[in-house]
Design an enzyme around this catalytic site. Sequence first.
Site, PDB file in Angstrom:
ATOM      1  N   ASP A 202       8.489  13.956   8.045  1.00 14.57           N
ATOM      2  CA  ASP A 202       9.562  13.429   8.867  1.00 14.57           C
ATOM      3  C   ASP A 202      10.653  12.856   7.951  1.00 14.57           C
ATOM      4  OD1 ASP A 202      10.389  12.584  11.624  1.00 14.57           O
ATOM      5  OD2 ASP A 202      10.298  10.596  10.717  1.00 14.57           O
TER       6      ASP A 202
ATOM      7  N   GLU B 203      11.953  17.706   7.262  1.00 13.18           N
ATOM      8  CA  GLU B 203      13.331  17.593   7.707  1.00 13.18           C
ATOM      9  C   GLU B 203      14.181  17.243   6.496  1.00 13.18           C
ATOM     10  OE1 GLU B 203      13.403  15.871  12.139  1.00 13.18           O
ATOM     11  OE2 GLU B 203      12.674  14.455  10.668  1.00 13.18           O
TER      12      GLU B 203
END
Length: 672
Positions: free
Chosen positions: A355, A384
Amino acid sequence: MNNKTVKAFTALSMAMMFTYAPAIAASVNQDDAEYQSWPVYSGEDLELDVTPQRANFRLWAPSAEAVRLSIYPTDRNSAASEVIQMNKSDNGTWFVSLPGNHYGEFYTFSIKHQGRWLDETPGVWAKAVGTNGHRAAIIDFAATDPEGWAYDRGPKTDNITDAVIYEMHHRDFSVDHSSGIVNKGKFLALTEQGTHNTTGEATGIDHLKELGVTHVHILPSYDYNSVDEANLPANQYNWGYDPYNYNAPEGSYSTNPSDPEARVREMKEMIKSLHDAGIGVIMDVVYNHTADNDKSNFSLTAPGYYYRHRPDGSYSDASACGNETASERRQMSDFIVNSVKYWAKEYHIDGFRFDLMAIHDIETMDRVAEELKKINLSIFVYGEGWTAGDSPLPASQRALKENVSKMDGIAVFSDDIRDAIKGHYSREEDRGFATGKPGNEETVKIGIVASTAHPQVDYSKGNNSKFAYASAPTQIINYVSCHDDLTLTDKLAKSMPASTEAERQRAARLAQTIVFTSQGTPFMFAGEEVFRDKKGVHNSYKSPDSINAIDWSLKHDNAEQYEYYRQLIKLRKSHPAFRMTTADDIARYLVFDKVDRDNLISYSLRDHANGDEWKEIKLVFNGNAEPVEVKIPKGDWIVIAEDGKLNADGLHAAKGGKMTVAPVSALILARK
Ligand code: CA
């Protein structure tokens, strides 16, 4: 629960890229030099190292003035049976060894900081915990192994581009009554064979096998903060982006959160069940921030050290969740590396999704990939490649999408293809290529070549990135939706308000056909194969099951949609041409055709690309609401997809020449 830490800004955080000029970075935080000078303890025996004969405790707390260890008989509502002063030891650690068998007991640490005792903490390395994770547990891990665990292996996958990734939340997948699953919303849901909906279609793990995905990507499954494990009948829901104990499973997904062995054993049973079905397990990890600031386990053991700060001493906040961790500091970097290694070894995890990965430094992410490959070459790492706010970490050091070519063995999500296909992720009414908006063609092409350099792709016309940031397709994850933002179903409804459901399903098929035939690795959100929605809710991180649960009666109602997805996955898995591994191969074997109208892309995969049995595969994507006539070279073609239908083995034969591509559809042809 701390509201601001539970993904309150997720739509922003997950989808927005910040590539700020490093204005702040020039002035390194004053604390930073001091923290960098702290001693580091790199041993993997931190906090608890236990045998039946003794329990050794070693807490890393370099700034502590004193440290207490408390032993408890139960996970809550009991007084300490013993409180022991720990002794200063090597490299910033505090140590004590307790003789005897301590299995079944619980413990916490407390440090004295600037003259006062801080709250008790289970530490940062608790591997087993009781209810709500407040006390760490002393258990025998060997007793948590399911039968046959020693021989358990995930699928062998040579390249990440061979993977088909299915992103799932435990509750979404099984909690609805239509799942026919007994252990609803639990790890054990994925161990149940033979489950089905009321009309007899397979659900659960049987559904996954039938669909053909290679990897399940589970949303955060470490112990997170928001759901009250002492009150499970309340059926609370959270995505879990609010980390509390990074190295223990979440209790609400177990059948008994107060039994520290149950969550460990049941998660392993889930993983073994998936592995037995040939499916890998990828875990979503959120080392970039913690649920709490001053009260986090990091802050209660080494105040300040694990976080970045602004020059005024406040927490910097690149996560938009209240804080950001400091992976450039060695003990934090080691924490991340050792934590993923632990999950890979103890739980046989096959991959990690980071993340807000760009909050971490490139060097740490390189270490993560390198160390995991030593354990298992089939472990994948992706993340990400953006942050949700500015960070004191200089942009050049961030694990950004734009820096992916500097990272070995790491892939990033392509927001380029995502937004170009369906329209902007947060502007609900905005359309994309698959919904008839011109101007996205070049960005879709950027996605098709997996953001690698290609002689026929003009990156200056890209909507998001303006250069070929990937040096290989193995660095790119292609997708059109995920748990964040509107589901594809809802996005199509909001952006095509005058459309029929049939038209929207058609657009979804075109959208996913582009993703699943593109170079790079395809990724899909659970339930889109049955056209699931979330009732138009953008940020459903704590919405009830009524919003988030997949209604499995949709598998019956949308049977044709499901079959299209199943065939699409089969097509990709059967043909290496869609799964090239080098930029050179893509530049050589993937050739775009000249087209003379908007919202039309045509290309070929030629010369038995990547060893494919098919000499040529021709793909034409028509995002227009009208049919388009194209010229196909004469030859003996097999029609694989046309007019919203797809069969990986072929629909019928064709001779080429003038052919019509139906509105909002893909035409795929192959010849030997
Ligand atoms: Ca929890």
